[in-house]
Every structure is written in C-alpha cells, then in structure tokens.
Design a protein around this motif. Structure first.
Motif, mmCIF file in Angstrom:
data_model
loop_
_atom_site.group_PDB
_atom_site.id
_atom_site.type_symbol
_atom_site.label_atom_id
_atom_site.label_comp_id
_atom_site.label_asym_id
_atom_site.label_seq_id
_atom_site.Cartn_x
_atom_site.Cartn_y
_atom_site.Cartn_z
ATOM 1 N N GLU A 1 0.827 -1.203 0.000
ATOM 2 C CA GLU A 1 0.000 0.000 0.000
ATOM 3 C C GLU A 1 0.865 1.259 0.000
ATOM 4 O OE1 GLU A 1 -2.749 -0.186 3.289
ATOM 5 O OE2 GLU A 1 -3.613 -2.067 2.560
ATOM 6 N N GLU A 2 1.940 1.232 0.755
ATOM 7 C CA GLU A 2 2.833 2.384 0.824
ATOM 8 C C GLU A 2 3.491 2.634 -0.533
ATOM 9 O OE1 GLU A 2 4.664 5.637 2.636
ATOM 10 O OE2 GLU A 2 3.000 4.387 3.308
ATOM 11 N N VAL A 3 3.893 1.578 -1.192
ATOM 12 C CA VAL A 3 4.504 1.726 -2.519
ATOM 13 C C VAL A 3 3.484 2.304 -3.502
ATOM 14 C CG1 VAL A 3 5.458 0.465 -4.506
ATOM 15 C CG2 VAL A 3 6.241 -0.067 -2.172
ATOM 16 N N TYR A 4 2.263 1.785 -3.488
ATOM 17 C CA TYR A 4 1.216 2.326 -4.367
ATOM 18 C C TYR A 4 0.964 3.806 -4.075
ATOM 19 C CZ TYR A 4 -0.424 -2.034 -6.509
ATOM 20 O OH TYR A 4 -0.540 -3.181 -7.242
ATOM 21 N N ARG A 5 0.896 4.132 -2.802
ATOM 22 C CA ARG A 5 0.620 5.511 -2.409
ATOM 23 C C ARG A 5 1.741 6.436 -2.889
ATOM 24 N NH1 ARG A 5 2.024 8.898 1.254
ATOM 25 N NH2 ARG A 5 3.232 7.498 2.523
ATOM 26 N N MET A 6 2.984 6.015 -2.719
ATOM 27 C CA MET A 6 4.113 6.845 -3.123
ATOM 28 C C MET A 6 4.203 6.991 -4.640
ATOM 29 S SD MET A 6 6.981 5.591 -0.374
ATOM 30 C CE MET A 6 8.283 6.563 -1.089
ATOM 31 N N ALA A 7 3.842 5.956 -5.357
ATOM 32 C CA ALA A 7 3.931 5.992 -6.819
ATOM 33 C C ALA A 7 2.754 6.729 -7.446
ATOM 34 C CB ALA A 7 4.002 4.570 -7.362
ATOM 35 N N GLU A 8 1.748 6.978 -6.691
ATOM 36 C CA GLU A 8 0.547 7.666 -7.159
ATOM 37 C C GLU A 8 -0.036 6.986 -8.400
ATOM 38 O OE1 GLU A 8 1.631 11.770 -7.614
ATOM 39 O OE2 GLU A 8 1.861 12.043 -5.457
ATOM 40 N N GLY A 9 -0.055 5.674 -8.373
ATOM 41 C CA GLY A 9 -0.710 4.900 -9.420
ATOM 42 C C GLY A 9 0.166 4.560 -10.605
ATOM 43 N N GLU A 10 1.320 5.179 -10.767
ATOM 44 C CA GLU A 10 2.194 4.896 -11.901
ATOM 45 C C GLU A 10 3.385 4.069 -11.417
ATOM 46 O OE1 GLU A 10 3.233 8.359 -14.149
ATOM 47 O OE2 GLU A 10 1.287 9.258 -13.767
ATOM 48 N N LEU A 11 3.259 2.757 -11.554
ATOM 49 C CA LEU A 11 4.316 1.860 -11.069
ATOM 50 C C LEU A 11 5.197 1.399 -12.225
ATOM 51 C CD1 LEU A 11 2.236 -0.406 -8.670
ATOM 52 C CD2 LEU A 11 3.815 1.392 -8.021
ATOM 53 N N PRO A 12 6.498 1.445 -12.025
ATOM 54 C CA PRO A 12 7.397 0.882 -13.046
ATOM 55 C C PRO A 12 7.176 -0.639 -13.147
ATOM 56 C CG PRO A 12 8.626 2.185 -11.422
ATOM 57 C CD PRO A 12 7.214 2.067 -10.939
ATOM 58 N N ALA A 13 7.502 -1.201 -14.258
ATOM 59 C CA ALA A 13 7.270 -2.636 -14.519
ATOM 60 C C ALA A 13 7.984 -3.525 -13.506
ATOM 61 C CB ALA A 13 7.713 -2.979 -15.930
ATOM 62 N N GLU A 14 9.205 -3.149 -13.094
ATOM 63 C CA GLU A 14 9.957 -4.012 -12.165
ATOM 64 C C GLU A 14 9.300 -4.079 -10.785
ATOM 65 O OE1 GLU A 14 12.005 0.018 -12.159
ATOM 66 O OE2 GLU A 14 11.505 -1.400 -13.723
ATOM 67 N N VAL A 15 8.505 -3.087 -10.443
ATOM 68 C CA VAL A 15 7.810 -3.117 -9.153
ATOM 69 C C VAL A 15 6.826 -4.277 -9.104
ATOM 70 C CG1 VAL A 15 6.208 -1.860 -7.650
ATOM 71 C CG2 VAL A 15 8.127 -0.665 -8.703
ATOM 72 N N HIS A 16 6.181 -4.549 -10.228
ATOM 73 C CA HIS A 16 5.246 -5.676 -10.284
ATOM 74 C C HIS A 16 5.977 -6.995 -10.036
ATOM 75 C CE1 HIS A 16 1.828 -3.281 -11.431
ATOM 76 N NE2 HIS A 16 2.575 -2.658 -12.341
ATOM 77 N N THR A 17 7.225 -7.070 -10.492
ATOM 78 C CA THR A 17 8.028 -8.266 -10.230
ATOM 79 C C THR A 17 8.287 -8.399 -8.729
ATOM 80 O OG1 THR A 17 9.116 -8.031 -12.371
ATOM 81 C CG2 THR A 17 10.202 -9.434 -10.755
ATOM 82 N N TYR A 18 8.577 -7.285 -8.074
ATOM 83 C CA TYR A 18 8.802 -7.304 -6.626
ATOM 84 C C TYR A 18 7.518 -7.667 -5.877
ATOM 85 C CZ TYR A 18 13.293 -5.086 -7.570
ATOM 86 O OH TYR A 18 14.553 -4.802 -8.025
ATOM 87 N N PHE A 19 6.407 -7.134 -6.349
ATOM 88 C CA PHE A 19 5.123 -7.474 -5.726
ATOM 89 C C PHE A 19 4.838 -8.969 -5.862
ATOM 90 C CE2 PHE A 19 2.757 -3.132 -5.850
ATOM 91 C CZ PHE A 19 3.578 -2.673 -4.856
ATOM 92 N N PHE A 20 5.132 -9.491 -7.054
ATOM 93 C CA PHE A 20 4.925 -10.926 -7.271
ATOM 94 C C PHE A 20 5.794 -11.727 -6.303
ATOM 95 C CE2 PHE A 20 6.133 -14.915 -9.326
ATOM 96 C CZ PHE A 20 4.875 -15.484 -9.504
ATOM 97 N N GLN A 21 7.051 -11.289 -6.144
ATOM 98 C CA GLN A 21 7.954 -11.991 -5.226
ATOM 99 C C GLN A 21 7.460 -11.884 -3.786
ATOM 100 O OE1 GLN A 21 10.598 -13.922 -6.212
ATOM 101 N NE2 GLN A 21 10.520 -14.573 -4.077
ATOM 102 N N MET A 22 6.924 -10.732 -3.414
ATOM 103 C CA MET A 22 6.367 -10.561 -2.070
ATOM 104 C C MET A 22 5.189 -11.515 -1.861
ATOM 105 S SD MET A 22 6.545 -6.417 -1.769
ATOM 106 C CE MET A 22 5.832 -6.271 -0.146
ATOM 107 N N ASP A 23 4.347 -11.638 -2.877
ATOM 108 C CA ASP A 23 3.213 -12.565 -2.778
ATOM 109 C C ASP A 23 3.687 -14.006 -2.661
ATOM 110 O OD1 ASP A 23 1.410 -10.486 -2.907
ATOM 111 O OD2 ASP A 23 1.062 -10.690 -5.082
ATOM 112 N N GLU A 24 4.719 -14.338 -3.425
ATOM 113 C CA GLU A 24 5.293 -15.688 -3.349
ATOM 114 C C GLU A 24 5.858 -15.957 -1.951
ATOM 115 O OE1 GLU A 24 5.734 -18.426 -5.551
ATOM 116 O OE2 GLU A 24 4.092 -17.364 -6.554
ATOM 117 N N ASN A 25 6.581 -14.991 -1.418
ATOM 118 C CA ASN A 25 7.147 -15.141 -0.070
ATOM 119 C C ASN A 25 6.047 -15.274 0.984
ATOM 120 O OD1 ASN A 25 9.755 -14.994 -1.050
ATOM 121 N ND2 ASN A 25 9.974 -12.817 -0.615
ATOM 122 N N SER A 26 4.989 -14.492 0.824
ATOM 123 C CA SER A 26 3.868 -14.585 1.762
ATOM 124 C C SER A 26 3.241 -15.968 1.717
ATOM 125 C CB SER A 26 2.805 -13.529 1.432
ATOM 126 O OG SER A 26 3.303 -12.242 1.648
#
Length: 135
Positions: free
Chosen positions: A63-88
């Motif tokens: 949520e903090e990353v989304y808030r800071m990016a104001e809706g415009e996320l670079p493509a590599e962030v989605h990779t990190y989010f995917f990895q976070m979901d995998e780790n969870s």
C-alpha cells in the motif's frame, strides 16, 4: 483376635497410604500433561500471530509503494510485488505445516497420557487384588 485387628488396621493404613500416593502420582502426571499442552498452545498462538503480522506488514508495504507511486508503477515493481506474494504464500505454507506438526504432537501427547493413565490404573488394580489375596 488382637493380632487380627492389628493386621487389619495395618492393611487399612497401607491402603490409605497407597491411595494417597496414587492421587499424588496422578496429580503429577496431570500437571505434566497440562504443562506440555500449554506449551503447545503458546507455540501455536505465536505462529498464528507471526503469520498475521507478516501478512499485515507485507500488505502495508504494498500500500505504501502504491501511495508513493501515485498509481504509476514501473514494470519491475510488479516483479517485486509478485515476489512478495510468493514469499507470503511460502511463509503461510510453512506456518500451516508447523501448526499441523503441533496438532500431531498434541494428539501424540494425549495418546501417551491416556496410555499412562490406563497403565497406572491397571497397576493399581493388580496391587489391590494382590492385597486381597494376602488377606
């Protein structure tokens, strides 16, 4: 007659002492069982709290990353989010495996406790029948 009376008194006293010893032994056995069950419960609660905290912190970070990016996320962030979901998900599986192991330990402990109680009462019955034979 006096010796018979003394003998009976001694037998009654021995039965009372045996009964008190039996109660003490059962109480110790029960305390030990309760203590182990409480330890397992604490371990279980700790795992559940850790899982909840981990998942909550992961969501807050996203949520903090989304808030800071104001809706415009670079493509590599989605990779990190995917990895976070995998780790969870991996952490969740590990916690559930550990919870299953705790449940197995709890079942084994209960089974052992029941067997000890049964053996204890069988031994007491054996002692009582031997005492009756000796009378």
């Amino acid at each position: 007659i006096y010796l018979k009376w003394v003998n009976q008194n001694l037998l009654v006293r021995l039965e009372i002492e045996n009964w008190q010893k039996m109660k003490e032994d059962l109480y110790k056995l029960e305390l030990e069982f309760d203590s182990k069950m409480k330890q397992l419960k604490k371990k279980e609660e700790s795992l559940e709290e850790d899982l909840s905290y981990f998942l909550q912190q992961t969501d807050l970070l996203k949520e903090e990353v989304y808030r800071m990016a104001e809706g415009e996320l670079p493509a590599e962030v989605h990779t990190y989010f995917f990895q976070m979901d995998e780790n969870s998900e991996r952490f969740r599986r590990d916690v559930f495996e550990q919870l299953d192991q705790i449940q197995e330990e709890r079942s084994k402990l209960k089974w052992e406790y029941d067997n000890e109680i049964d053996a204890f009462y069988k031994h007491q019955k054996k002692l009582e029948s031997e005492a009756k034979k000796n009378q």
